[in-house]
Design a protein around this motif. Structure first.
Motif, PDB file in Angstrom:
ATOM      1  N   GLU A   1      -2.533   3.404  -9.663  1.00 13.05           N
ATOM      2  CA  GLU A   1      -2.528   2.704 -10.949  1.00 13.05           C
ATOM      3  C   GLU A   1      -1.142   2.756 -11.608  1.00 13.05           C
ATOM      4  O   GLU A   1      -0.747   1.841 -12.328  1.00 13.05           O
ATOM      5  N   GLU A   2      -0.397   3.822 -11.331  1.00  3.71           N
ATOM      6  CA  GLU A   2       0.938   3.980 -11.937  1.00  3.71           C
ATOM      7  C   GLU A   2       2.026   3.232 -11.154  1.00  3.71           C
ATOM      8  O   GLU A   2       3.182   3.203 -11.562  1.00  3.71           O
ATOM      9  N   GLY A   3       1.650   2.677 -10.038  1.00  3.23           N
ATOM     10  CA  GLY A   3       2.632   1.972  -9.211  1.00  3.23           C
ATOM     11  C   GLY A   3       2.994   2.808  -7.996  1.00  3.23           C
ATOM     12  O   GLY A   3       3.281   4.004  -8.118  1.00  3.23           O
ATOM     13  N   ILE A   4       2.966   2.160  -6.821  1.00  2.00           N
ATOM     14  CA  ILE A   4       3.288   2.857  -5.571  1.00  2.00           C
ATOM     15  C   ILE A   4       4.811   2.937  -5.425  1.00  2.00           C
ATOM     16  O   ILE A   4       5.525   1.975  -5.750  1.00  2.00           O
ATOM     17  N   ASN A   5       5.295   4.080  -4.978  1.00  2.00           N
ATOM     18  CA  ASN A   5       6.729   4.214  -4.680  1.00  2.00           C
ATOM     19  C   ASN A   5       6.969   3.505  -3.328  1.00  2.00           C
ATOM     20  O   ASN A   5       6.676   4.043  -2.257  1.00  2.00           O
ATOM     21  N   ILE A   6       7.470   2.277  -3.399  1.00  2.00           N
ATOM     22  CA  ILE A   6       7.529   1.431  -2.189  1.00  2.00           C
ATOM     23  C   ILE A   6       8.519   1.975  -1.149  1.00  2.00           C
ATOM     24  O   ILE A   6       8.234   1.952   0.052  1.00  2.00           O
ATOM     25  N   ASP A   7       9.662   2.491  -1.613  1.00  2.00           N
ATOM     26  CA  ASP A   7      10.621   3.046  -0.636  1.00  2.00           C
ATOM     27  C   ASP A   7       9.979   4.195   0.142  1.00  2.00           C
ATOM     28  O   ASP A   7      10.161   4.315   1.356  1.00  2.00           O
ATOM     29  N   GLU A   8       9.226   5.000  -0.601  1.00  6.93           N
ATOM     30  CA  GLU A   8       8.557   6.141   0.045  1.00  6.93           C
ATOM     31  C   GLU A   8       7.489   5.641   1.044  1.00  6.93           C
ATOM     32  O   GLU A   8       7.380   6.151   2.156  1.00  6.93           O
ATOM     33  N   ALA A   9       6.735   4.629   0.629  1.00 13.22           N
ATOM     34  CA  ALA A   9       5.690   4.085   1.513  1.00 13.22           C
ATOM     35  C   ALA A   9       6.317   3.469   2.774  1.00 13.22           C
ATOM     36  O   ALA A   9       5.784   3.623   3.879  1.00 13.22           O
ATOM     37  N   ILE A  10       7.457   2.796   2.622  1.00 16.91           N
ATOM     38  CA  ILE A  10       8.132   2.197   3.797  1.00 16.91           C
ATOM     39  C   ILE A  10       8.624   3.310   4.729  1.00 16.91           C
ATOM     40  O   ILE A  10       8.452   3.237   5.949  1.00 16.91           O
ATOM     41  N   ALA A  11       9.203   4.365   4.132  1.00 16.70           N
ATOM     42  CA  ALA A  11       9.689   5.482   4.959  1.00 16.70           C
ATOM     43  C   ALA A  11       8.511   6.115   5.706  1.00 16.70           C
ATOM     44  O   ALA A  11       8.614   6.433   6.894  1.00 16.70           O
ATOM     45  N   TYR A  12       7.367   6.239   5.012  1.00 17.28           N
ATOM     46  CA  TYR A  12       6.174   6.819   5.652  1.00 17.28           C
ATOM     47  C   TYR A  12       5.742   5.936   6.834  1.00 17.28           C
ATOM     48  O   TYR A  12       5.496   6.410   7.939  1.00 17.28           O
ATOM     49  N   LYS A  13       5.652   4.650   6.567  1.00 14.21           N
ATOM     50  CA  LYS A  13       5.220   3.714   7.620  1.00 14.21           C
ATOM     51  C   LYS A  13       6.171   3.782   8.827  1.00 14.21           C
ATOM     52  O   LYS A  13       5.730   3.849   9.975  1.00 14.21           O
ATOM     53  N   ASN A  14       7.478   3.801   8.547  1.00 10.87           N
ATOM     54  CA  ASN A  14       8.447   3.834   9.656  1.00 10.87           C
ATOM     55  C   ASN A  14       8.309   5.105  10.497  1.00 10.87           C
ATOM     56  O   ASN A  14       8.548   5.096  11.699  1.00 10.87           O
ATOM     57  N   ALA A  15       7.895   6.180   9.829  1.00 17.83           N
ATOM     58  CA  ALA A  15       7.759   7.450  10.551  1.00 17.83           C
ATOM     59  C   ALA A  15       6.388   7.575  11.237  1.00 17.83           C
ATOM     60  O   ALA A  15       6.141   8.549  11.942  1.00 17.83           O
ATOM     61  N   HIS A  16       5.490   6.628  10.972  1.00 18.65           N
ATOM     62  CA  HIS A  16       4.131   6.724  11.522  1.00 18.65           C
ATOM     63  C   HIS A  16       3.741   5.470  12.297  1.00 18.65           C
ATOM     64  O   HIS A  16       2.715   4.845  12.011  1.00 18.65           O
ATOM     65  N   ASN A  17       4.606   5.079  13.226  1.00 16.98           N
ATOM     66  CA  ASN A  17       4.273   4.000  14.144  1.00 16.98           C
ATOM     67  C   ASN A  17       3.939   2.682  13.445  1.00 16.98           C
ATOM     68  O   ASN A  17       3.057   1.936  13.878  1.00 16.98           O
ATOM     69  N   GLY A  18       4.610   2.434  12.304  1.00 21.73           N
ATOM     70  CA  GLY A  18       4.434   1.163  11.602  1.00 21.73           C
ATOM     71  C   GLY A  18       3.154   1.069  10.784  1.00 21.73           C
ATOM     72  O   GLY A  18       2.808  -0.010  10.299  1.00 21.73           O
ATOM     73  N   ARG A  19       2.443   2.216  10.601  1.00 20.23           N
ATOM     74  CA  ARG A  19       1.168   2.171   9.873  1.00 20.23           C
ATOM     75  C   ARG A  19       1.183   3.080   8.649  1.00 20.23           C
ATOM     76  O   ARG A  19       1.839   4.114   8.629  1.00 20.23           O
ATOM     77  N   LEU A  20       0.395   2.693   7.640  1.00 17.75           N
ATOM     78  CA  LEU A  20       0.300   3.485   6.410  1.00 17.75           C
ATOM     79  C   LEU A  20      -0.782   4.572   6.487  1.00 17.75           C
ATOM     80  O   LEU A  20      -0.916   5.371   5.557  1.00 17.75           O
ATOM     81  N   GLU A  21      -1.545   4.557   7.559  1.00 16.45           N
ATOM     82  CA  GLU A  21      -2.667   5.489   7.704  1.00 16.45           C
ATOM     83  C   GLU A  21      -2.255   6.921   7.353  1.00 16.45           C
ATOM     84  O   GLU A  21      -1.256   7.427   7.871  1.00 16.45           O
ATOM     85  N   GLY A  22      -3.001   7.533   6.423  1.00 16.19           N
ATOM     86  CA  GLY A  22      -2.708   8.920   6.046  1.00 16.19           C
ATOM     87  C   GLY A  22      -1.705   9.036   4.908  1.00 16.19           C
ATOM     88  O   GLY A  22      -1.357  10.141   4.486  1.00 16.19           O
ATOM     89  N   TYR A  23      -1.250   7.908   4.357  1.00 17.73           N
ATOM     90  CA  TYR A  23      -0.264   7.938   3.260  1.00 17.73           C
ATOM     91  C   TYR A  23      -0.893   8.581   2.027  1.00 17.73           C
ATOM     92  O   TYR A  23      -1.989   8.184   1.603  1.00 17.73           O
ATOM     93  N   THR A  24      -0.205   9.555   1.434  1.00 17.38           N
ATOM     94  CA  THR A  24      -0.821  10.312   0.335  1.00 17.38           C
ATOM     95  C   THR A  24      -0.258   9.943  -1.042  1.00 17.38           C
ATOM     96  O   THR A  24      -0.682  10.505  -2.053  1.00 17.38           O
ATOM     97  N   GLY A  25       0.683   8.990  -1.093  1.00 16.82           N
ATOM     98  CA  GLY A  25       1.249   8.590  -2.381  1.00 16.82           C
ATOM     99  C   GLY A  25       0.332   7.637  -3.144  1.00 16.82           C
ATOM    100  O   GLY A  25       0.706   7.105  -4.199  1.00 16.82           O
ATOM    101  N   ALA A  26      -0.857   7.398  -2.634  1.00 13.74           N
ATOM    102  CA  ALA A  26      -1.819   6.491  -3.270  1.00 13.74           C
ATOM    103  C   ALA A  26      -3.198   6.875  -2.760  1.00 13.74           C
ATOM    104  O   ALA A  26      -3.306   7.550  -1.732  1.00 13.74           O
ATOM    105  N   THR A  27      -4.245   6.434  -3.498  1.00 11.21           N
ATOM    106  CA  THR A  27      -5.586   6.753  -2.993  1.00 11.21           C
ATOM    107  C   THR A  27      -6.099   5.582  -2.164  1.00 11.21           C
ATOM    108  O   THR A  27      -5.749   4.423  -2.403  1.00 11.21           O
ATOM    109  N   SER A  28      -6.943   5.935  -1.221  1.00 12.86           N
ATOM    110  CA  SER A  28      -7.412   4.889  -0.324  1.00 12.86           C
ATOM    111  C   SER A  28      -8.528   4.077  -0.996  1.00 12.86           C
ATOM    112  O   SER A  28      -9.284   4.597  -1.812  1.00 12.86           O
ATOM    113  N   MET A  29      -8.569   2.786  -0.728  1.00  8.31           N
ATOM    114  CA  MET A  29      -9.597   1.919  -1.338  1.00  8.31           C
ATOM    115  C   MET A  29     -10.157   0.957  -0.285  1.00  8.31           C
ATOM    116  O   MET A  29      -9.579   0.805   0.803  1.00  8.31           O
TER     117      MET A  29
END
Ligand SMILES: NC(=O)C1=CN([C@@H]2O[C@H](COP(=O)(O)OP(=O)(O)OC[C@H]3O[C@@H](n4cnc5c(N)ncnc54)[C@H](O)[C@@H]3O)[C@@H](O)[C@H]2O)C=CC1
Ligand SMILES: O=C(O)CCC(=O)C(=O)O
Length: 428
Positions: free
Chosen positions: A262-290
């Motif tokens: 709700e406060e806004g996702i940190n996009i740079d952080e999410a991109i770095a996470y995705k790049n480190a996890h085979n191009g997927r956001l699975e398991g990203y903790t900077g947001a809740t899953s919906m």
């Protein structure tokens, strides 16, 4: 002895609407408004060329698999055909035909000298090694060597492909024809003739057209929120660049699921996470899953579908809360949703306008390759933004003139240009 299997499953998703029918229904409306003559209508309603190829590939385990690939050239009246190549299990001929036609309309909307084409291979690149993908890409190129060419048909990346695949394609084509041919494909790595700014170009164009639309709607980007479906090349860059303009990105999704903050996702952080996890956001903790289906109907001002076709349909359109939809993907809205969206007064910046930044910078890459010269990143960004803003204004003015939604206006602009060119060139 190696065993040969034909790799052509699972079947296409059956509950998705047919993108070709969606494309045709908008084409028909625009053609009728324009009073398109019957012969031009008949020429444009079907592709110029459809090629289906079988590509035998030796897999790492020694087995030979045969992949089915397509290249559809929709039309070349405005110039050599242009369009990406998709690697995905759900590729099918009608989809490629629709995507090829959208390329004709897209290039005409932004007024660049290309016709439209698209290609694809039924495969799951996430389950293949780099070597297998390379052999498949080279096989596809060889099978289509008489279709491709810098003055004939110029591929580029789409879903599941990127600079790596374009490099293999360029290399195979050059070896086959005996001449180094950088202009046969765009979206190449920078060191071998790729253009600065191409990787992020489609997402940047989505941002440029979103800002232009927000201006028309009197929306302040710094007080607006957005949700982005798809976090690959287009979605992640669109999210990052909208975020830089002050838009709060509350929700993002990819094939692994949807994520909300709700406060806004940190996009740079999410991109770095995705790049480190085979191009997927699975398991990203900077947001809740919906629930991924709820992302499209969430409480945001701007919705950016940037994944696949037919995700906004008659089944969820009524529940959409966004005031503005900016289509990063090709064909994310099925024709069955158009009336609902229009009745709700939602502005849609249609795919053939919103995601045209990619092909625009591909055009710049081709021009640079042909000149043997490199432009600065600033020049690429400035020229692409000018082209997109001009196209946006033209489509907006057309929508006002004919009192039609932006999507139909974009088709009118495109079909009119193609039809006028037919009048001058003749030949049928
Ligand atoms: N790459 C380019 O320059 C251009 C791409 N496009 C269009 O943009 C769309 C996305 O393309 P790219 O970003 O290049 O592909 P990509 O392969 O880089 O990324 C696709 C993204 O969509 C996600 N995804 C797939 N199915 C999904 C689903 N059902 N729900 C949610 N997310 C899903 C994937 O996990 C991935 O994050 C496609 O429609 C493509 O045709 C349009 C113009 C140019
Ligand atoms: O960059 C290109 O030439 C084409 C990109 C593409 O496939 C698209 O715009 O859908």
């Amino acid at each position: 002895m190696a065993v040969t299997t034909v790799y052509k499953e699972p079947a296409p998703i059956v509950d998705r609407e047919n993108p070709l029918e969606s494309m045709m229904s908008r084409f028909n409306i625009a053609a009728e408004i324009l009073g398109l003559d019957e012969s031009t209508y008949n020429v444009l309603k079907a592709p110029d060329k459809q090629v289906i190829v079988n590509i035998p590939v030796t897999m790492d385990n020694g087995q030979i698999r045969v992949f089915e690939g397509y290249r559809v050239v929709h039309n070349t009246i405005l110039g050599p055909s242009k369009g990406g190549i998709r690697y995905d299990m759900h590729v099918h001929l009608d989809e490629v035909k629709a995507l090829a036609a959208w390329m004709t309309w897209k290039c005409a909307v932004v007024d660049i000298p290309y016709g439209g084409a698209k290609g694809g291979i039924i495969c799951d690149p996430t389950k293949m090694s780099a070597g297998e993908i390379e052999r498949m890409t080279r096989g596809y190129t060889l099978a289509l060597k008489d279709v491709f060419g810098p003055d004939r048909d110029i591929p580029a990346p789409d879903m599941g492909t990127g600079p790596r695949e374009m490099a293999w394609l360029m290399d195979e084509f050059s070896k086959t024809t005996g001449a180094t041919s950088p202009a046969v494909v765009t979206g190449k790595p920078l060191v071998m003739g790729g253009s600065l700014g191409r990787v992020e170009a489609t997402g940047r164009g989505v941002m440029v057209s979103a800002i232009a639309a927000m201006k028309k709607l009197g929306m302040d980007p710094t007080k607006s929120s957005a949700a982005v479906q798809g976090f690959g090349n287009v979605g992640s860059w669109a999210a990052k660049l909208l975020c830089e303009k002050g838009v709060k990105i509350k929700g993002v999704s990819d094939i692994s699921g949807a994520y909300w903050n709700e406060e806004g996702i940190n996009i740079d952080e999410a991109i770095a996470y995705k790049n480190a996890h085979n191009g997927r956001l699975e398991g990203y903790t900077g947001a809740t899953s919906m629930d991924p289906d709820e992302l499209l109907t969430s409480a945001v001002d701007v919705l950016v579908p940037a994944a696949v076709e037919d995700v906004i349909t008659e089944h969820n359109a009524e529940r959409i809360q966004a005031k503005l939809i900016v289509e990063g993907a090709n064909g994310p809205t099925s024709a069955s949703a158009d009336d609902i969206i229009n009745r709700k007064g939602i502005m849609v910046v249609p795919d053939i306008l919103a995601n045209s930044g990619g092909v625009t910078v591909s055009y710049f890459e081709w021009v640079q390759n042909r000149l043997g010269y490199k432009w600065s990143e600033g020049m690429v960004i400035e020229r692409a933004a000018r082209i997109m803003n001009d196209a946006f204004e033209k489509v907006y003015a057309t929508s006002q003139k004919y009192k039609v939604p932006m999507r139909i206006a974009a088709y009118i602009v495109a079909i009119d240009k193609v039809a006028q060119t037919y009048k001058f060139r003749g030949g049928y």
